[in-house]
Design a protein around this motif. Structure first.
Motif, PDB file in Angstrom:
ATOM      1  N   ARG A  26      -2.366   9.377  20.381  1.00 41.50           N
ATOM      2  CA  ARG A  26      -3.257  10.359  20.997  1.00 41.50           C
ATOM      3  C   ARG A  26      -4.481   9.708  21.640  1.00 41.50           C
ATOM      4  NH1 ARG A  26      -7.658  10.485  18.124  1.00 41.50           N
ATOM      5  NH2 ARG A  26      -7.531   9.616  16.027  1.00 41.50           N
ATOM      6  N   THR A  27      -4.877   8.500  21.189  1.00 44.38           N
ATOM      7  CA  THR A  27      -6.084   7.866  21.729  1.00 44.38           C
ATOM      8  C   THR A  27      -5.851   7.214  23.088  1.00 44.38           C
ATOM      9  OG1 THR A  27      -5.695   5.667  20.784  1.00 44.38           O
ATOM     10  CG2 THR A  27      -6.761   7.317  19.360  1.00 44.38           C
ATOM     11  N   GLY A  28      -4.583   6.970  23.425  1.00 49.33           N
ATOM     12  CA  GLY A  28      -4.264   6.274  24.660  1.00 49.33           C
ATOM     13  C   GLY A  28      -4.290   4.766  24.551  1.00 49.33           C
ATOM     14  N   VAL A  29      -4.719   4.244  23.397  1.00 48.78           N
ATOM     15  CA  VAL A  29      -4.813   2.794  23.213  1.00 48.78           C
ATOM     16  C   VAL A  29      -3.448   2.193  22.909  1.00 48.78           C
ATOM     17  CG1 VAL A  29      -5.839   0.945  21.815  1.00 48.78           C
ATOM     18  CG2 VAL A  29      -7.200   2.962  22.429  1.00 48.78           C
ATOM     19  N   GLY A  30      -2.671   2.867  22.074  1.00 47.76           N
ATOM     20  CA  GLY A  30      -1.375   2.366  21.655  1.00 47.76           C
ATOM     21  C   GLY A  30      -1.465   1.560  20.374  1.00 47.76           C
ATOM     22  N   THR A  31      -0.376   1.566  19.605  1.00 50.35           N
ATOM     23  CA  THR A  31      -0.333   0.868  18.322  1.00 50.35           C
ATOM     24  C   THR A  31       0.992   0.142  18.144  1.00 50.35           C
ATOM     25  OG1 THR A  31       0.671   2.731  17.103  1.00 50.35           O
ATOM     26  CG2 THR A  31      -1.748   2.681  17.231  1.00 50.35           C
ATOM     27  N   ARG A  32       1.008  -0.729  17.142  1.00 53.99           N
ATOM     28  CA  ARG A  32       2.255  -1.202  16.544  1.00 53.99           C
ATOM     29  C   ARG A  32       2.275  -0.642  15.134  1.00 53.99           C
ATOM     30  NH1 ARG A  32       2.069  -7.564  18.519  1.00 53.99           N
ATOM     31  NH2 ARG A  32       2.068  -7.100  20.753  1.00 53.99           N
ATOM     32  N   ALA A  33       3.400  -0.072  14.728  1.00 49.02           N
ATOM     33  CA  ALA A  33       3.425   0.663  13.465  1.00 49.02           C
ATOM     34  C   ALA A  33       4.726   0.451  12.700  1.00 49.02           C
ATOM     35  CB  ALA A  33       3.234   2.158  13.732  1.00 49.02           C
ATOM     36  N   LEU A  34       4.585   0.496  11.374  1.00 49.64           N
ATOM     37  CA  LEU A  34       5.721   0.574  10.465  1.00 49.64           C
ATOM     38  C   LEU A  34       5.564   1.840   9.637  1.00 49.64           C
ATOM     39  CD1 LEU A  34       6.004  -3.124   9.196  1.00 49.64           C
ATOM     40  CD2 LEU A  34       7.433  -1.979  10.901  1.00 49.64           C
ATOM     41  N   PHE A  35       6.677   2.368   9.163  1.00 48.84           N
ATOM     42  CA  PHE A  35       6.664   3.635   8.437  1.00 48.84           C
ATOM     43  C   PHE A  35       7.011   3.411   6.969  1.00 48.84           C
ATOM     44  CE2 PHE A  35       8.532   7.880   7.371  1.00 48.84           C
ATOM     45  CZ  PHE A  35       7.376   8.621   7.573  1.00 48.84           C
ATOM     46  N   GLY A  36       6.026   3.667   6.101  1.00 54.08           N
ATOM     47  CA  GLY A  36       6.269   3.613   4.666  1.00 54.08           C
ATOM     48  C   GLY A  36       5.905   2.274   4.065  1.00 54.08           C
ATOM     49  N   ALA A  37       4.762   2.213   3.397  1.00 57.06           N
ATOM     50  CA  ALA A  37       4.308   0.975   2.736  1.00 57.06           C
ATOM     51  C   ALA A  37       3.574   1.357   1.460  1.00 57.06           C
ATOM     52  CB  ALA A  37       3.384   0.189   3.661  1.00 57.06           C
ATOM     53  N   THR A  38       3.594   0.460   0.484  1.00 59.16           N
ATOM     54  CA  THR A  38       2.951   0.720  -0.809  1.00 59.16           C
ATOM     55  C   THR A  38       2.189  -0.520  -1.261  1.00 59.16           C
ATOM     56  OG1 THR A  38       4.763   2.200  -1.440  1.00 59.16           O
ATOM     57  CG2 THR A  38       3.325   1.448  -3.204  1.00 59.16           C
ATOM     58  N   MET A  39       1.027  -0.301  -1.874  1.00 55.74           N
ATOM     59  CA  MET A  39       0.270  -1.381  -2.505  1.00 55.74           C
ATOM     60  C   MET A  39      -0.238  -0.885  -3.848  1.00 55.74           C
ATOM     61  SD  MET A  39      -2.096  -2.874   0.595  1.00 55.74           S
ATOM     62  CE  MET A  39      -1.655  -2.487   2.279  1.00 55.74           C
ATOM     63  N   ARG A  40      -0.425  -1.816  -4.778  1.00 57.28           N
ATOM     64  CA  ARG A  40      -0.934  -1.485  -6.110  1.00 57.28           C
ATOM     65  C   ARG A  40      -2.047  -2.467  -6.475  1.00 57.28           C
ATOM     66  NH1 ARG A  40       3.805   1.513  -8.450  1.00 57.28           N
ATOM     67  NH2 ARG A  40       2.541   1.887 -10.307  1.00 57.28           N
ATOM     68  N   PHE A  41      -3.137  -1.914  -7.004  1.00 61.07           N
ATOM     69  CA  PHE A  41      -4.279  -2.729  -7.410  1.00 61.07           C
ATOM     70  C   PHE A  41      -4.687  -2.327  -8.829  1.00 61.07           C
ATOM     71  CE2 PHE A  41      -4.383  -2.215  -2.820  1.00 61.07           C
ATOM     72  CZ  PHE A  41      -4.556  -3.517  -2.377  1.00 61.07           C
ATOM     73  N   ASP A  42      -4.857  -3.320  -9.687  1.00 58.95           N
ATOM     74  CA  ASP A  42      -5.228  -3.089 -11.077  1.00 58.95           C
ATOM     75  C   ASP A  42      -6.746  -2.991 -11.193  1.00 58.95           C
ATOM     76  OD1 ASP A  42      -5.401  -2.923 -13.802  1.00 58.95           O
ATOM     77  OD2 ASP A  42      -4.461  -4.862 -14.216  1.00 58.95           O
ATOM     78  N   LEU A  43      -7.222  -1.877 -11.728  1.00 57.53           N
ATOM     79  CA  LEU A  43      -8.660  -1.671 -11.891  1.00 57.53           C
ATOM     80  C   LEU A  43      -9.127  -1.930 -13.320  1.00 57.53           C
ATOM     81  CD1 LEU A  43      -9.089   1.716  -9.933  1.00 57.53           C
ATOM     82  CD2 LEU A  43      -9.081  -0.631  -9.029  1.00 57.53           C
ATOM     83  N   ALA A  44      -8.205  -2.304 -14.195  1.00 61.03           N
ATOM     84  CA  ALA A  44      -8.519  -2.365 -15.626  1.00 61.03           C
ATOM     85  C   ALA A  44      -9.585  -3.398 -15.964  1.00 61.03           C
ATOM     86  CB  ALA A  44      -7.245  -2.644 -16.430  1.00 61.03           C
ATOM     87  N   ASP A  45      -9.712  -4.441 -15.162  1.00 64.06           N
ATOM     88  CA  ASP A  45     -10.698  -5.492 -15.466  1.00 64.06           C
ATOM     89  C   ASP A  45     -12.056  -5.224 -14.831  1.00 64.06           C
ATOM     90  OD1 ASP A  45     -10.092  -5.939 -12.833  1.00 64.06           O
ATOM     91  OD2 ASP A  45      -9.612  -8.067 -13.054  1.00 64.06           O
ATOM     92  N   GLY A  46     -12.220  -4.036 -14.228  1.00 56.29           N
ATOM     93  CA  GLY A  46     -13.501  -3.689 -13.624  1.00 56.29           C
ATOM     94  C   GLY A  46     -13.639  -4.065 -12.167  1.00 56.29           C
ATOM     95  N   THR A  47     -12.648  -4.785 -11.622  1.00 56.83           N
ATOM     96  CA  THR A  47     -12.710  -5.121 -10.203  1.00 56.83           C
ATOM     97  C   THR A  47     -12.268  -3.932  -9.358  1.00 56.83           C
ATOM     98  OG1 THR A  47     -10.463  -6.028 -10.134  1.00 56.83           O
ATOM     99  CG2 THR A  47     -12.274  -7.561 -10.637  1.00 56.83           C
ATOM    100  N   VAL A  48     -12.606  -3.986  -8.083  1.00 60.32           N
ATOM    101  CA  VAL A  48     -12.165  -2.969  -7.127  1.00 60.32           C
ATOM    102  C   VAL A  48     -11.630  -3.664  -5.881  1.00 60.32           C
ATOM    103  CG1 VAL A  48     -13.586  -1.010  -7.838  1.00 60.32           C
ATOM    104  CG2 VAL A  48     -14.567  -2.748  -6.323  1.00 60.32           C
ATOM    105  N   PRO A  49     -10.650  -3.049  -5.209  1.00 57.29           N
ATOM    106  CA  PRO A  49     -10.077  -3.660  -4.003  1.00 57.29           C
ATOM    107  C   PRO A  49     -10.997  -3.490  -2.801  1.00 57.29           C
ATOM    108  CG  PRO A  49      -8.996  -1.565  -4.466  1.00 57.29           C
ATOM    109  CD  PRO A  49      -9.913  -1.830  -5.616  1.00 57.29           C
TER     110      PRO A  49
END
Length: 306
Positions: A26-49
């Protein structure tokens, strides 16, 4: 040796740029895209992504999340705090409507100084915060007639659900209000959140329908993690995992320099996040959020597609 968690992001950025389907948008700029991705980050040690391969302006992200939780939909309060991330949309609307070639600084100054101007041109429609804490309802008022009912505060309901029924599969909130999408400056990209409690730890999953990996993702994942931490504190839980699901994960065609530079950089340790105790999730202020040990690579400038 365990891979740095940021490697998940860099790998996706690389794959999208190299192998993504080239698409018009919609912006007119154009993209390269993939459909469907997952990431996991552990917050248990107090860090943040909080991405380290380029500087993320996390203070603006904190202010944005608190703004969402307030239910505000006008950029005025953000602009007063020096946060410009939402200005481009109402600025473009104003320029198109008036033909005035006003620059961003002058537009923002008028938003802050002029109540009537801010009311007319600073509002974004019923974007995130309006849906999160004020989802409109309607009730019958006679044959074929309806009147406004009591708005639903999804965040308050979520906190209650996590406290009273933590094993529920309905601890969810969403910004995707089909009836009101047409009146939003930008329909919600980070649209649906769900939470899971196990062994006293709170994990959250975000379904993001559209993700600008070059600019938006760094804000999106940090705010997702910050919200998990806030909810955990409010519900007497410890943080668990921060899980991200991206549907249309894309890189804008004019972000090639950003991608090339960022992929040369080695991730550094994620910072730690601490929160001051507050009595309600709606009471957090910027001063209640502290990020320690954030030493990223320099910022990489790139244009925003509006």
């Amino acid at each position: 040796m365990t891979a740095h968690p940021e490697a998940q992001y860099l790998d996706l950025l690389d794959r999208v740029w190299r192998t993504g389907s080239e698409r018009r948008d919609r912006t007119g700029v154009g993209t390269r895209a993939l459909f469907g991705a997952t990431m996991r980050f552990d917050l248990a040690d107090g860090t943040v992504p909080l991405l380290t391969t380029k500087r993320i302006f996390w203070k603006s992200a904190v202010r944005e999340l608190i703004w969402f939780l307030s239910g505000d939909t006008n950029i005025r309060e953000l602009v007063r705090q020096g946060v410009h991330i939402w200005t481009d949309w109402p600025l473009a609307k104003y320029r198109a409507a008036t033909g005035e070639a006003i620059d961003r600084d002058a537009f923002e100054a008028r938003i802050v100084e002029d109540d009537a101007f801010a009311a007319e041109w600073g509002d974004l429609g019923r974007v995130y915060g309006a849906q999160w804490v004020g989802w409109r309802t309607y009730e019958a008022a006679g044959e074929g007639l309806f009147r406004a009912g009591q708005p639903v505060n999804q965040i308050a309901e979520l906190v209650k659900g996590l406290r009273d029924n933590p094993s529920s599969r309905r601890n969810i909130f969403t910004g995707w209000n089909v009836a009101e999408l047409g009146g939003m400056a930008l329909p919600p990209c980070h649209m649906t959140y769900q939470y899971f409690v196990a062994d006293g730890r709170l994990s959250g999953i975000l379904y993001q329908r559209s993700c600008d990996l070059g600019l938006g993702f760094g804000f999106n994942i940090f705010e997702h993690a910050l919200l998990i931490r806030m909810l955990a504190d409010q519900c007497g839980l410890l943080p668990g995992e921060c899980i991200w699901m991206g549907a249309d994960a894309h890189v804008y065609l004019n972000h090639g320099d950003l991608v090339a530079e960022q992929l040369t950089r080695e991730p550094r340790p994620f910072p730690k996040l601490t929160l001051a105790p507050v009595s309600s999730i709606f009471d957090y202020r910027f001063e209640d959020v502290a990020v320690e040990g954030y030493e990223p690579h320099p910022h990489i400038a790139a244009p925003v597609a509006v």
